[in-house]
Design an enzyme around this catalytic site. Structure first.
Site, PDB file in Angstrom:
ATOM      1  N   ASP A  71      -0.500  -4.385  53.694  1.00 49.71           N
ATOM      2  CA  ASP A  71       0.964  -4.235  53.735  1.00 49.71           C
ATOM      3  C   ASP A  71       1.573  -5.358  54.578  1.00 49.71           C
ATOM      4  OD1 ASP A  71       3.325  -3.053  52.993  1.00 49.71           O
ATOM      5  OD2 ASP A  71       3.361  -1.669  54.671  1.00 49.71           O
ATOM      6  N   GLY A 103       7.139   5.106  56.369  1.00 49.66           N
ATOM      7  CA  GLY A 103       6.727   6.105  55.397  1.00 49.66           C
ATOM      8  C   GLY A 103       5.626   7.005  55.924  1.00 49.66           C
ATOM      9  N   GLN A 104       4.860   6.520  56.915  1.00 47.72           N
ATOM     10  CA  GLN A 104       3.737   7.295  57.415  1.00 47.72           C
ATOM     11  C   GLN A 104       3.994   7.938  58.773  1.00 47.72           C
ATOM     12  OE1 GLN A 104       1.044   7.772  55.493  1.00 47.72           O
ATOM     13  NE2 GLN A 104       2.131   6.608  53.940  1.00 47.72           N
ATOM     14  N   GLY A 105       5.061   7.571  59.464  1.00 51.14           N
ATOM     15  CA  GLY A 105       5.297   8.169  60.767  1.00 51.14           C
ATOM     16  C   GLY A 105       6.408   7.493  61.537  1.00 51.14           C
ATOM     17  N   VAL A 144       7.557   5.687  65.414  1.00 50.97           N
ATOM     18  CA  VAL A 144       7.050   4.994  66.594  1.00 50.97           C
ATOM     19  C   VAL A 144       8.041   5.172  67.739  1.00 50.97           C
ATOM     20  CG1 VAL A 144       6.291   2.794  67.548  1.00 50.97           C
ATOM     21  CG2 VAL A 144       5.855   3.317  65.154  1.00 50.97           C
ATOM     22  N   GLY A 178      11.256   2.911  65.602  1.00 53.87           N
ATOM     23  CA  GLY A 178      11.357   2.715  64.161  1.00 53.87           C
ATOM     24  C   GLY A 178      10.703   3.862  63.420  1.00 53.87           C
TER      25      GLY A 178
END
Length: 710
Positions: free
Chosen positions: A525, A410-412, A414, A407
């Site tokens: 979140d 917004g931050q990275g 996986v 997946g």
């Protein structure tokens, strides 16, 4: 469709004297641009209309799906012998189709006058090609005209600008029309390919002028697909072994073309296929031809040199070297080989040392020394936390292969990986790193490595010798709660009992983070995409999308991400002040998702109805709860449980954070709910249950029913 830039508009006034023509224009129509026998059309679609071969993206209208869209549809009229092809909605006759252009039959605009100057006949035409510049012809005597010049004396012409989409051609007279000796009573205007028509004096007396223009002077139109460009890779349909070519028009559009050495239809699967160039004997008679993907190779025989190609240097004989020269050459070659081997190994050793030094520098820059100090100070961390090398994780993820992506957030990103001991893990690769917050990042890693709860995804370790730190988590195989709720075709019976169990598990996980860790952790979140499901569909709380960096103050730990629209606490959004009740609000949204099976934001709805929370609270106020509940759970009964959970969700969604329950209270209430044992309750109807305006009375009524149902 767009007109080609080499098209001109001709306006001709003809004189009375009619004689047989001495010139006939000819035009060789281009046809299909695909190789014979290639898969040029979709299965079941016609490829021929009379003498015209039709290739996708064009298609004959026998099947509406044969063309890419209605503008590319060819209507085949079999009433003609042979049949004739007409294009799309304009119904112009098609003469030929090439890779970039389409030739259609011409049309003429006509304007005629009687001897007294009255208009007797007028005919214009419209072609779906915006208007084009007009031109004016000056009436004159035949003797003043010259072959090849169409300059306003009896004839004028105007270029068609690039990007033209449609044209309306008509005739008009600026100062009316009066009888002039031997001057024609009619004028003609038409479009033409520049190379297919040159003005000739004989045209003024050619009785077959109109029919000749229609039959031999075509209109050539550029064609392109849509208004996308080749940079929009998600939208173009070019198949393998083909290239995308942007249209020269300012309006955009693109076409597909087979790469050199390939043939076929670049718009249809399996795409363009390799051409065996050796069949055309491109090599010299002494050379051996070898077909290669998209190319070929010509090999000259022993003692011959050259490129071996017919149109190249060919192959020519060279005498073999003498033995002494051969030995000397061999020794020189061996020496050069040894030098190359030594140089190569020296380069490898230096590169290995340089890479090792780079990794050490990155390890220090990413806070490795601080992490080692923390691990030395906390012996328990050593047992649970592991520092991975970049080589280990590159091997585990096949060098972070795109096929291993689980997946993106917004931050990275996986990735799925497998360690050398066979364990399956999830490796998070962040997009960026903030050097000013490395200490906070290391503190978060140490803290999260100590989190040990059956419903929280476990952090196994990290890697600090890469450009950005990598985090390694346990792998959870069955996707997210979001997909389980909203994908109705997954074949998994998503019963009320399962939903209630998942809600209880996540509430327990939040309570653990809020109250059981050494420093309170606020998720910030909380949403259904951050809830993973293991092999037994038990919930695991994750923060892959938000755990990039953390800030630690005197009371709690929070991540830097601002949250997700649809789940975000309105009070936090307004004040910027984060509390444990912010997670409670987001959890309330997840409860509503479980109850309704609907997404938090529905962009297809009106603006005032997009929010699921708004619709849910409104139905509760209007005593229409059943109208919004998921039919998959209302069919199972246990209506009172639905009411209790709905009311709990309503309390969690209170705009005033102080009036929301704590996570502990949420856990207590969820764990108190048990399944009905009295089957008569299954047949109850939610709409039959009376609601009061007093929210607390409703709570007590529902709780009383839950406590006494056994």
């Amino acid at each position: 469709m767009r007109t080609s830039s080499n098209i001109r508009l001709f306006l001709i006034f003809l004189y009375f004297a009619w004689i047989a023509p001495d010139k006939l224009f000819t035009f060789m129509y281009f046809n299909s641009y695909f190789a014979e026998g290639a898969n040029i059309n979709k299965p079941g679609c016609l490829t021929k209309c009379g003498n015209l071969t039709v290739s996708y993206p064009f298609g004959i209208s026998a099947n509406s799906s044969c063309s890419i869209n209605p503008f590319f549809t060819i209507n085949c009229d079999v009433s003609f012998d042979p049949p004739k092809a007409f294009l799309g909605i304009d119904n112009v006759e098609v003469l030929g189709i090439s890779e970039a252009k389409i030739s259609v039959k011409n049309r003429l605009a006509v304007q005629c006058y009687s001897e007294d100057g009255a208009q007797t006949e007028g005919k214009s035409f419209f072609m779906n090609l915006s208007s084009t510049p007009s031109c004016a012809a000056i009436c004159s005597k035949p003797g003043e005209l010259s072959n090849g010049f169409c300059s306003g004396i009896g004839c004028c012409q105007s270029s068609i600008p690039k990007g033209l989409q449609s044209t309306y051609v008509y005739m008009d007279s600026d100062k009316g029309h009066t009888k002039v000796h031997n001057f024609s009573s009619c004028g003609y205007s038409f479009l033409a390919e520049q190379s297919s028509y040159d003005f000739n004096i004989s045209d003024i007396s050619d009785s077959s002028f109109v029919s000749r223009i229609i039959e031999t002077v075509p209109v050539v139109i550029d064609w392109a697909i849509g208004n996308q460009t080749c940079n929009q890779t998600n939208e173009i349909i070019c198949q393998p072994n083909s290239v995308c070519v942007d249209s020269a028009s300012t309006l955009g559009g693109y076409r597909c073309s087979c790469s050199p050495g390939y043939q076929g239809n670049p718009y249809l699967s399996p795409g363009c296929q390799d051409i065996n160039e050796c069949d055309s004997k491109p090599c010299h008679q002494d050379a051996t031809c070898t077909n290669l993907p998209g190319s070929f190779n010509c090999s000259c025989p022993l003692h011959h040199i050259g490129d071996g190609r017919n149109h190249g240097t060919g192959c020519f004989y060279v005498s073999p070297p003498r033995k002494a020269a051969l030995y000397a050459g061999s020794l020189a070659g061996l020496g050069l080989f040894l030098i190359l081997i030594i140089s190569f190994w020296s380069y490898k050793i230096l590169k290995k040392r340089s890479l090792k030094q780079i990794k050490q520098n990155l390890f220090k820059r990413n806070g490795g020394l601080l992490l080692q100090q923390q691990m030395s100070a906390h012996d328990r961390v050593l047992e649970k936390m592991r520092i991975f090398t970049s080589k280990e994780l590159e091997k585990a993820t096949d060098k972070f292969n795109e096929s291993r992506i689980l997946g993106r957030g917004g931050q990275g990103t996986v990735y799925k990986g497998m360690l050398s001991d066979g364990r399956i893990v999830a490796v998070k690769k962040s997009k960026q790193v903030n050097q000013n917050q490395l200490e906070e990042f290391i503190n978060e890693v140490v803290l999260l490595s100590q989190v040990n709860h059956r419903n929280v995804v476990k952090l196994l370790g990290c890697c600090l010798e890469t450009e950005v730190p990598l985090q390694v988590y346990e792998f959870i195989p069955n996707g997210t709660l979001y997909h389980l709720i909203h994908d109705h075709d997954n074949g998994i019976p998503f019963s009320w009992d399962i939903r209630l169990r998942i809600a209880t598990e996540i509430a327990n996980a939040l309570a653990y983070l809020h109250y059981a860790t050494s420093v309170p952790i606020y998720h910030r979140d909380m949403k259904s995409t951050n809830i993973l499901l293991d092999e037994k569909y038990k919930a695991k709380l994750s923060d892959f999308g938000i755990s990039r960096l953390a800030a630690i103050d005197q009371t709690h730990l929070t991540t830097k991400v601002q949250g997700t629209f649809g789940y975000l606490d309105p009070e936090y959004f307004q004040t910027g002040k984060l509390t444990e009740k912010s997670d409670v609000y987001s959890f309330g949204v997840v409860l509503v998702e479980l109850l309704t099976g609907q997404k938090p934001i529905e962009t297809s709805m009106a603006e005032d109805e997009m929010s699921l929370v708004t619709r849910f609270l409104l139905t509760m106020e209007e005593n229409r709860l059943k109208a919004i509940l998921d039919s998959r759970i209302t069919e199972q009964g246990v209506i009172e449980e639905h009411i209790v959970v709905s009311n709990l969700a309503k309390r969690c969604l209170n705009l005033n954070g102080k009036k929301r329950p704590t996570v502990r209270e949420v856990v207590t209430e969820l764990e108190s709910i048990k399944s009905y044992e009295n089957p008569s309750f299954v047949e109850s109807d939610i709409q039959d249950i009376s609601y009061t305006d007093d929210g607390d009375s409703w709570i007590q009524s529902a709780e009383f029913m839950v406590e006494n149902r056994g």
